[in-house]
Design a protein around this motif. Structure first.
Motif, PDB file in Angstrom:
ATOM      1  N   UNK A 213       0.809  -1.216   0.000  1.00  9.08           N
ATOM      2  CA  UNK A 213       0.000   0.000   0.000  1.00  9.08           C
ATOM      3  C   UNK A 213       0.844   1.270   0.000  1.00  9.08           C
ATOM      4  N   UNK A 214       2.140   1.158  -0.313  1.00 14.33           N
ATOM      5  CA  UNK A 214       3.001   2.340  -0.256  1.00 14.33           C
ATOM      6  C   UNK A 214       2.507   3.449  -1.171  1.00 14.33           C
ATOM      7  N   UNK A 215       1.961   3.086  -2.336  1.00 12.45           N
ATOM      8  CA  UNK A 215       1.495   4.093  -3.288  1.00 12.45           C
ATOM      9  C   UNK A 215      -0.011   4.266  -3.289  1.00 12.45           C
ATOM     10  N   UNK A 216      -0.669   3.962  -2.180  1.00 15.37           N
ATOM     11  CA  UNK A 216      -2.131   4.026  -2.109  1.00 15.37           C
ATOM     12  C   UNK A 216      -2.593   5.221  -1.286  1.00 15.37           C
ATOM     13  N   UNK A 217      -3.669   5.858  -1.757  1.00 11.65           N
ATOM     14  CA  UNK A 217      -4.354   6.928  -1.034  1.00 11.65           C
ATOM     15  C   UNK A 217      -5.801   6.489  -0.817  1.00 11.65           C
ATOM     16  N   UNK A 218      -6.291   6.653   0.388  1.00 17.08           N
ATOM     17  CA  UNK A 218      -7.710   6.428   0.709  1.00 17.08           C
ATOM     18  C   UNK A 218      -8.290   7.768   1.128  1.00 17.08           C
ATOM     19  N   UNK A 219      -9.360   8.196   0.484  1.00 13.53           N
ATOM     20  CA  UNK A 219      -9.934   9.478   0.849  1.00 13.53           C
ATOM     21  C   UNK A 219     -11.447   9.442   0.743  1.00 13.53           C
ATOM     22  N   UNK A 220     -12.095  10.273   1.548  1.00 16.89           N
ATOM     23  CA  UNK A 220     -13.542  10.372   1.506  1.00 16.89           C
ATOM     24  C   UNK A 220     -14.120  10.596   2.885  1.00 16.89           C
ATOM     25  N   UNK A 221     -15.394  10.248   3.018  1.00 17.88           N
ATOM     26  CA  UNK A 221     -16.156  10.479   4.242  1.00 17.88           C
ATOM     27  C   UNK A 221     -16.022   9.257   5.145  1.00 17.88           C
ATOM     28  N   UNK A 222     -15.234   9.397   6.218  1.00 16.34           N
ATOM     29  CA  UNK A 222     -15.027   8.303   7.156  1.00 16.34           C
ATOM     30  C   UNK A 222     -16.043   8.326   8.298  1.00 16.34           C
ATOM     31  N   UNK A 223     -16.723   9.445   8.476  1.00 20.19           N
ATOM     32  CA  UNK A 223     -17.726   9.590   9.542  1.00 20.19           C
ATOM     33  C   UNK A 223     -17.192   9.256  10.931  1.00 20.19           C
ATOM     34  N   UNK A 224     -15.908   9.525  11.128  1.00 20.11           N
ATOM     35  CA  UNK A 224     -15.268   9.426  12.439  1.00 20.11           C
ATOM     36  C   UNK A 224     -14.172  10.468  12.510  1.00 20.11           C
ATOM     37  N   UNK A 225     -14.008  11.033  13.684  1.00 15.72           N
ATOM     38  CA  UNK A 225     -12.864  11.908  13.926  1.00 15.72           C
ATOM     39  C   UNK A 225     -11.663  11.068  14.336  1.00 15.72           C
ATOM     40  N   UNK A 226     -10.467  11.560  14.013  1.00  7.47           N
ATOM     41  CA  UNK A 226      -9.216  10.920  14.417  1.00  7.47           C
ATOM     42  C   UNK A 226      -8.349  11.998  15.068  1.00  7.47           C
ATOM     43  N   UNK A 227      -8.031  11.856  16.388  1.00  2.00           N
ATOM     44  CA  UNK A 227      -8.379  10.772  17.289  1.00  2.00           C
ATOM     45  C   UNK A 227      -9.886  10.733  17.599  1.00  2.00           C
ATOM     46  N   UNK A 228     -10.299   9.695  18.325  1.00  3.85           N
ATOM     47  CA  UNK A 228     -11.712   9.447  18.606  1.00  3.85           C
ATOM     48  C   UNK A 228     -12.339  10.574  19.406  1.00  3.85           C
ATOM     49  N   UNK A 229     -13.594  10.921  19.027  1.00  3.35           N
ATOM     50  CA  UNK A 229     -14.376  11.869  19.815  1.00  3.35           C
ATOM     51  C   UNK A 229     -15.633  11.202  20.355  1.00  3.35           C
ATOM     52  N   UNK A 230     -16.556  10.781  19.461  1.00  3.73           N
ATOM     53  CA  UNK A 230     -17.832  10.231  19.933  1.00  3.73           C
ATOM     54  C   UNK A 230     -18.092   8.804  19.477  1.00  3.73           C
TER      55      UNK A 230
END
Length: 380
Positions: free
Chosen positions: A54-71
């Motif tokens: 996965x060295x050349x991989x990008x994942x992007x979009x709506x994860x519906x979570x904050x990082x670090x964790x909030x709720x």
């Protein structure tokens, strides 16, 4: 998506992880909070496991979570991090300069990339109108010593996109929606350790003002009552709530007097809030909805909610000689009272009796009866 950039191949994976309420109160309504979210993350992990390096991989979009964790529940957040680590870093984790809240849309990248910059984008058009319920981010990565074309994504946050599941329907259930309620209420402390809500915790289900003596109530404190919100008092009554004896003292006393008339309690006989709550709670938890012929709607008091057998998931307010289709955002154009089929009365029977005895459901704005407001809105 596969592509070639200076420095080697590039794989881009776009995601839209379901929000915590997907198919819970809307859609199929056959799921539990965070279940669809967790199922999606499991599928994403399987896809990544099959794709090798996965060295050349990008994942992007709506994860519906904050990082670090909030709720998010801890287990769900740990599942997300297990998908991303150790192969990916997250460009949008932690605080972002110019953004006052944690992003829930993210860009995760493999070891071949470095973050050059992350910048928030304005969320207004030329005329000042809001473009989206998301806040844009412009992200620039470096790859193989050179800069890639900046990537724009739109990241929401809990206050705009991940709305709390605390808006109450006439069915008495909780939903997440951006619509604002005109009344607040509670059923005790409802928050479970996993972030979901119990249906009730106390017998005193009350309907309150949204502002009272400058008091502020935390929304997510498991040791305090959980604030709930209603479009208007008719919705609160349908859900089984009565006026608060503190912040709505005059309405509480009016409700109490109507309760006396409805149940033939003499004026000199004691009648406490606990006495009324016992009657209301029995109807809420053990009573069955009254089913009557649609033509009998005329006999129901203004402020009552019903459903019709032709559209059992649509709640209608009975007011001003018509039925008004309800939504969290307000009432749509009124419809004539149907003359065929049956209707189910959503408002608990004891509260229907109280409305019959003269208590008016209020709209929360000018404290006019709901029926009067419906007349004003749809007089044409």
């Amino acid at each position: 998506m596969d592509a070639m950039v200076p420095g080697g191949p590039l794989d881009v994976i776009g995601v839209c992880v379901p929000w915590d309420g997907a198919h819970v109160r809307m859609g199929r309504r056959d799921s539990q909070p965070w279940q669809e979210h967790s199922r999606y993350l499991g599928g994403l992990k399987d896809i990544l496991a099959r794709s090798g390096d996965h060295a050349g991989t990008i994942i992007l979009g709506d994860f519906n979570q904050a990082i670090p964790r909030t709720r998010a529940p801890r287990a769900v957040h740990e599942q997300l991090m297990a998908v991303l680590q150790p192969s990916f870093q997250v460009a949008t984790a932690e605080a972002i300069d110019g953004l006052s809240f944690p992003a829930i849309d993210h860009l995760a990248f493999g070891a071949a990339f470095r973050v050059a910059s992350v910048q928030p984008l304005p969320n207004e058009g030329a005329g000042g109108q809001r473009i989206s319920d998301h806040t844009g981010l412009l992200i620039t990565l470096s790859h193989g010593g050179g800069l890639l074309q900046p990537v724009a994504i739109f990241g929401g946050h809990m206050g705009e996109h991940q709305h709390r599941q605390n808006r109450v329907t006439p069915f008495g259930t909780f939903e997440a929606t951006p619509a604002r309620g005109l009344f607040m209420g509670n059923r005790g402390p409802l928050l479970r350790p996993d972030g979901t809500l119990r249906p009730w915790r106390a017998r005193a289900w009350i309907c309150c003002l949204t502002s009272f003596r400058g008091q502020r109530v935390p929304l997510d404190n498991p040791k305090r009552y959980t604030p709930l919100f209603f479009l208007d008092e008719a919705v609160a009554l349908a859900a089984g709530h009565r006026p608060c004896a503190e912040c709505r003292r005059a309405d509480y006393l009016a409700f109490k007097q109507a309760f006396r008339r409805a149940f033939h309690v003499p004026d000199d006989a004691p009648l406490s809030a606990t006495d009324m709550d016992a009657v209301l709670h029995a109807a809420r938890t053990h009573g069955r909805r009254t089913v009557v012929p649609a033509a009998a709607i005329d006999s129901l008091p203004d402020g009552t909610f019903v459903t019709h057998e032709d559209s059992p998931r649509q709640a209608y307010l009975v007011a001003a000689g018509a039925i008004h289709p309800w939504s969290h955002a307000g009432y749509r154009k009124p419809l004539p009272i149907p003359m065929h089929g049956n209707v189910s009365v959503l408002t608990p029977k004891p509260i229907v009796n109280v409305l019959h005895a003269g208590y008016p459901a209020h709209d929360g704005q000018a404290f006019h009866p709901v029926a009067e407001r419906c007349n004003q809105l749809h007089r044409s």
